[in-house]
Design an enzyme around this catalytic site. Structure first.
Site, short mmCIF file in Angstrom:
data_model
loop_
_atom_site.label_atom_id
_atom_site.label_comp_id
_atom_site.label_asym_id
_atom_site.label_seq_id
_atom_site.Cartn_x
_atom_site.Cartn_y
_atom_site.Cartn_z
N TYR A 163 0.82 -1.21 0.00
CA TYR A 163 0.00 0.00 0.00
C TYR A 163 0.85 1.26 0.00
CZ TYR A 163 -4.66 -1.98 0.90
OH TYR A 163 -5.86 -2.60 0.80
N LYS A 212 3.07 -14.97 1.94
CA LYS A 212 3.21 -15.62 0.64
C LYS A 212 4.70 -15.84 0.41
CE LYS A 212 1.60 -17.03 -3.40
NZ LYS A 212 0.79 -18.26 -3.58
N ASP A 245 -2.98 -17.97 0.08
CA ASP A 245 -3.99 -18.62 -0.78
C ASP A 245 -4.68 -19.76 -0.02
OD1 ASP A 245 -1.51 -19.89 -0.84
OD2 ASP A 245 -1.54 -20.32 -2.99
N ASP A 269 -6.47 -6.97 4.26
CA ASP A 269 -7.63 -6.31 3.65
C ASP A 269 -8.54 -7.36 3.01
OD1 ASP A 269 -9.22 -4.16 2.60
OD2 ASP A 269 -8.22 -4.43 0.67
N ASP A 273 -12.45 -9.08 4.39
CA ASP A 273 -13.71 -8.99 3.64
C ASP A 273 -14.28 -10.40 3.45
OD1 ASP A 273 -13.63 -6.18 3.29
OD2 ASP A 273 -14.39 -6.35 1.24
C1 IPM Z 1 -10.33 -0.88 4.11
C2 IPM Z 1 -10.42 -0.30 2.70
C3 IPM Z 1 -9.21 0.56 2.42
C4 IPM Z 1 -8.01 -0.36 2.43
C5 IPM Z 1 -9.25 1.38 1.14
C6 IPM Z 1 -10.51 2.17 0.97
C7 IPM Z 1 -8.06 2.29 1.06
O1 IPM Z 1 -10.60 -1.32 1.78
O2 IPM Z 1 -10.24 -0.08 5.06
O3 IPM Z 1 -10.38 -2.10 4.27
O4 IPM Z 1 -7.73 -1.03 1.42
O5 IPM Z 1 -7.34 -0.42 3.44
MN MN Z 2 -11.01 -3.26 2.67
#
Ligand code: IPM
Ligand code: MN
Ligand code: NAD
Length: 379
Positions: A163, A212, A245, A269, A273
């Site tokens: 990032y 990884k 993975d 990240d 999710d």
């Molecule tokens: C999160 C989001 C952010 C990230 C983006 C919006 C920069 O996806 O907070 O999880 O990737 O960290």
């Molecule tokens: Mn995110």
């Protein structure tokens, strides 16, 4: 109030009794874009209710970040917002971004504001607890027998890795290319792994590091440094490593096997999710971003949900649960934090659902869900 360092904050979470002293705190709100303002409003109502019932004084001020800040002053993180955040005891953020600002050739982007505030405040540790509510076991797309017993704490490294690596573009036509490098230093890996190991000691005493290392050089450094920290400083903590993975697969196959998981910025990240499908919705997952000093930043893990923005149907519970984390980790208010979590549990027990967790059943709106939590806090 006293600002606690991240280690003492975590330790206070696990070991010290909550304070009964009335507290004054300055809380900065960063509603942002899309559903951000809708959900932050509900979390603010909840915090105001807690302040009233426990005798605290919370002062709120709202500042701009993301797309709205670009539209207003051309900068996704105005200096005024940074200054307010630095002066705050804690920060509560909604979300940033949306299609309006997605033009790839735009000078700046809403997401730049979020990355910058994390970096400016040194918020290297992103705590993402994956907590299941019994009431929602059937809201998950995964089978109840697979998800039952799941309770994972992700520690995502937040201010390093790909990032923040060097990036660039060049060339033309078929030769046009772009790059972004992934860099991790020994110090960056040590501090997040230490924190994760301490967190593990306060709960199931198990830590999984995800990387990884079979392909990426920074992952090989990560694996070596993490192993050393664990061997030398935490020999009592049960430790293993999993490739990212494979972890994506294990998370939906045997999620209840994991306790604390530590990983780099991008892997964290993506995996969180994915993990949001265990409790059933992104709308249920809060997070805390902490540094070694200064204010913590609290936010849902989801984004600005442009597809449902402005409709008053977003689930505010992730942000409300983030406000509970704010009370616990930045203000040391454990009973107050627990009261919010219990109120959330109570509304779910009563069968109240926003559309994302209703799974086709009857759903209530954002404001009604906020009111329901406020009601449970005041009885
Ligand atoms: C999160 C989001 C952010 C990230 C983006 C919006 C920069 O996806 O907070 O999880 O990737 O960290
Ligand atoms: Mn995110
Ligand atoms: P998203 O998380 O905004 O939405 C993904 C899906 O989940 C959508 O269908 C959305 O409706 C649903 N959803 C998310 N939160 C919900 C809630 N509280 N209640 C009900 N449903 C919810 O991800 P996206 O659509 O990929 O991204 C949209 C924008 O948000 C992008 O600009 C992205 O950069 C940004 N984003 C910001 C943050 C942040 O500010 N921390 C995090 C992730 C994405």
């Amino acid at each position: 109030m006293n600002r606690l360092g991240y280690i003492s904050v975590l330790i206070s979470h696990f070991f010290t009794p909550a304070t009964n002293t009335p507290l004054k705190a300055n809380i900065v709100l960063l509603p942002g874009d899309g559903i951000g303002p809708e959900i932050v409003t509900q979390a603010q109502r909840v915090l105001e209710t807690v302040a009233k019932s426990f005798g605290h004084q919370f002062e709120f001020s709202s500042h701009m970040i993301g797309g709205i800040a670009i539209d207003t002053c051309g900068d996704p993180l105005p200096q005024e917002t940074i200054d307010a955040c630095r002066d705050a005891d804690a920060i509560l953020l909604g979300a940033v971004g949306g299609p309006k600002w997605d033009d790839p050739s735009a000078k700046t982007r809403p997401e730049v504001g979020l990355l910058k505030i994390r970096k400016e405040l040194g918020l290297f540790a992103n705590l993402r607890p994956i907590r299941l509510f019994d009431e929602l076991l059937d809201a998950s797309p995964l089978r109840r027998d697979i998800i039952e017993g799941t309770d994972i704490l992700f520690l995502r490294e937040l201010t390093g890795g790909i990032y923040f690596g060097e990036s660039g573009t060049g060339g033309n036509g078929q030769e046009e290319s772009a790059y972004q490098s992934m860099v991790y230093s020994v110090g960056e890996v040590e501090r997040i792994v230490r924190l994760a190991a301490k967190a593990a000691q306060g709960r199931g005493n198990r830590l999984t590091s995800v990387d990884k290392a079979n392909v990426l050089e920074p992952s090989r450094l990560w694996r070596r440094v993490a192993a050393k920290v664990m061997q030398e400083e935490f020999p009592d903590v049960q430790y293993d490593v999993v490739l990212v993975d494979a972890m994506a697969m294990h998370l939906i196959n045997r999620p209840s096997d994991f306790d604390v998981v530590v990983t780099g910025n991008m892997f964290g990240d993506i995996l969180t999710d994915e993990a949001s499908m265990l409790p059933g919705s992104l709308g249920m997952l809060p997070s805390a971003s902490l540094g070694s000093d200064g204010p913590g930043l609290y936010e849902p893990i989801h984004g600005s949900a442009p597809d449902i923005a402005g409709q008053e149907i977003a689930n505010p519970l992730a942000t409300i649960l983030a406000s509970a984390m704010l009370l616990r980790h930045s203000l040391g208010l454990e009973s107050e934090a627990t009261s919010i979590e219990s109120a959330v549990q109570a509304v779910l027990s009563d069968g109240l659902r926003t559309h994302d967790i209703a799974r086709g059943g009857e759903a209530i709106g954002t404001n009604s869900m906020g009111s329901a939590v406020v009601d449970r806090l005041t009885v």
